[in-house]
Enzyme design. Structure first.
Site, short mmCIF file in Angstrom:
data_model
loop_
_atom_site.label_atom_id
_atom_site.label_comp_id
_atom_site.label_asym_id
_atom_site.label_seq_id
_atom_site.Cartn_x
_atom_site.Cartn_y
_atom_site.Cartn_z
CG ASN A 8 -1.70 1.23 1.42
OD1 ASN A 8 -1.79 2.04 0.51
ND2 ASN A 8 -2.30 1.41 2.59
CE LYS A 10 0.03 3.40 4.79
NZ LYS A 10 -0.07 3.56 6.22
CG HIS A 100 -5.88 1.94 5.13
ND1 HIS A 100 -5.45 2.84 6.08
CD2 HIS A 100 -4.87 1.08 4.94
CE1 HIS A 100 -4.21 2.53 6.43
NE2 HIS A 100 -3.83 1.45 5.76
CD GLU A 102 -3.01 5.49 6.82
OE1 GLU A 102 -3.00 5.53 5.58
OE2 GLU A 102 -2.06 5.01 7.50
CD GLU A 170 -3.76 -2.59 7.15
OE1 GLU A 170 -2.68 -2.88 6.66
OE2 GLU A 170 -4.32 -1.51 6.97
N GLY A 176 2.18 2.05 10.84
CA GLY A 176 3.14 3.13 10.73
C GLY A 176 3.79 3.51 12.04
CB SER A 214 4.94 -2.02 12.01
OG SER A 214 4.49 -0.69 12.25
C1 PEP Z 1 -0.91 0.10 6.10
O1 PEP Z 1 -1.10 1.30 6.11
O2 PEP Z 1 -1.70 -0.64 5.48
C2 PEP Z 1 0.24 -0.41 6.84
C3 PEP Z 1 0.19 -1.64 7.27
O3 PEP Z 1 1.26 0.46 7.06
P1 PEP Z 1 2.68 0.13 7.78
O4 PEP Z 1 3.19 -1.16 7.17
O5 PEP Z 1 3.55 1.29 7.45
O6 PEP Z 1 2.40 -0.05 9.22
#
Ligand code: PEP
Length: 252
Positions: A8, A10, A100, A102, A170, A176, A214
């Site tokens: 992803n 972003k 997501h 976000e 997630e 992040g 992460s």
């Molecule tokens: C994401 O935003 O889907 C995600 C898992 O980000 P990160 O790997 O940076 O935690």
């Protein structure tokens, strides 16, 4: 089940940076053909880069799955700023991420809207990657499964099947932040999700459940070894060719 390693991207990159990123990923996969026998790779660039990334992928004999990070719940019309599932299909996408955290957090997306988007995406022939996950407060209050259970029952539409739907678990506190769920905690939630999906869908054993939060080369092997973790949705580490490929290698 073959793992899916999904990046992803972003709202990152530029025409040049994203071309270099996809070219690097393709080159890496072509140099190690055994990677594709262990996992599928997918990338989810920002909307505007989709056509050019699609060209690169096509030139590499379509070895990588292409998706978008969101779509409209509407098919066409006076919806300024929206991008329809059919437009995504036409520009080469087969997948779309929906819900997501976000988008839930910064754009006020609700389970109900995510369900309508997913329905429109399925109708256009797209495979959805529906994201679910609890916040830190919810986990600390012992409500993680309750929250994820509600998100599953309210954001997966009736059009969903094991073939046209992927779930990404997630935990919001892990996105992040550098904090990762332990493989045991992640597996516990994935097992719960699988059980819950059994009540909602036929053949839910065939549905992929990705872990996101992460994921990086150092923790990917242990997470991907868990029986109900069928791949990863990766943010930060998907922007580095070496890290992304190394997560793929962890599925070997
Ligand atoms: C994401 O935003 O889907 C995600 C898992 O980000 P990160 O790997 O940076 O935690």
């Amino acid at each position: 089940m073959k793992k899916l390693i999904a990046g992803n991207w972003k709202m990152n990159g530029s025409i040049q940076k994203n071309a270099l990123l996809i070219q690097g990923i393709i080159k890496g996969i072509e140099a190690e053909p055994n990677l594709l026998s262990a996992c599928d790779f997918a990338v989810f660039p920002p909307f505007v880069f989709i056509p050019s990334i699609n060209k690169e992928i096509k030139n590499a004999a379509g070895k990588i799955i292409l998706g978008a990070q969101d779509c409209s719940a509407f098919d066409a019309g006076a919806y300024t700023g929206e991008v329809s599932p059919l437009m995504l299909k036409e520009t080469g996408c087969t997948h779309v991420i929906l819900g997501h955290s976000e988008r839930r957090q910064y754009h006020g997306e609700t389970d109900e809207l995510i369900s309508r988007k997913a329905q429109a995406a399925n109708k256009a022939g797209l495979i959805t990657v529906i994201c679910v996950g609890e916040t830190l407060e919810e986990r600390e209050a012992g409500e993680a499964q309750k929250i994820v259970g509600r998100q599953l029952s309210s954001s997966i539409p009736e059009t969903a099947t094991a073939e046209n739907t992927i779930i990404a678990y997630e935990p919001v506190w892990a996105i992040g932040t550098g904090k990762t769920a332990t493989p045991d905690d992640a597996q516990a939630m994935h097992g719960f999700i699988r059980k819950k999906l059994n009540e909602q869908l036929e053949d839910s054993q065939k549905l992929r459940i990705l872990y996101g939060g992460s994921m990086k080369p150092e923790n990917a092997k242990d997470l991907l070894a868990a029986p109900d973790i069928d791949g990863g949705l990766i943010g930060g580490a998907s922007l580095q060719v070496a890290d992304f490929l190394s997560i793929g290698r962890a599925a070997l």
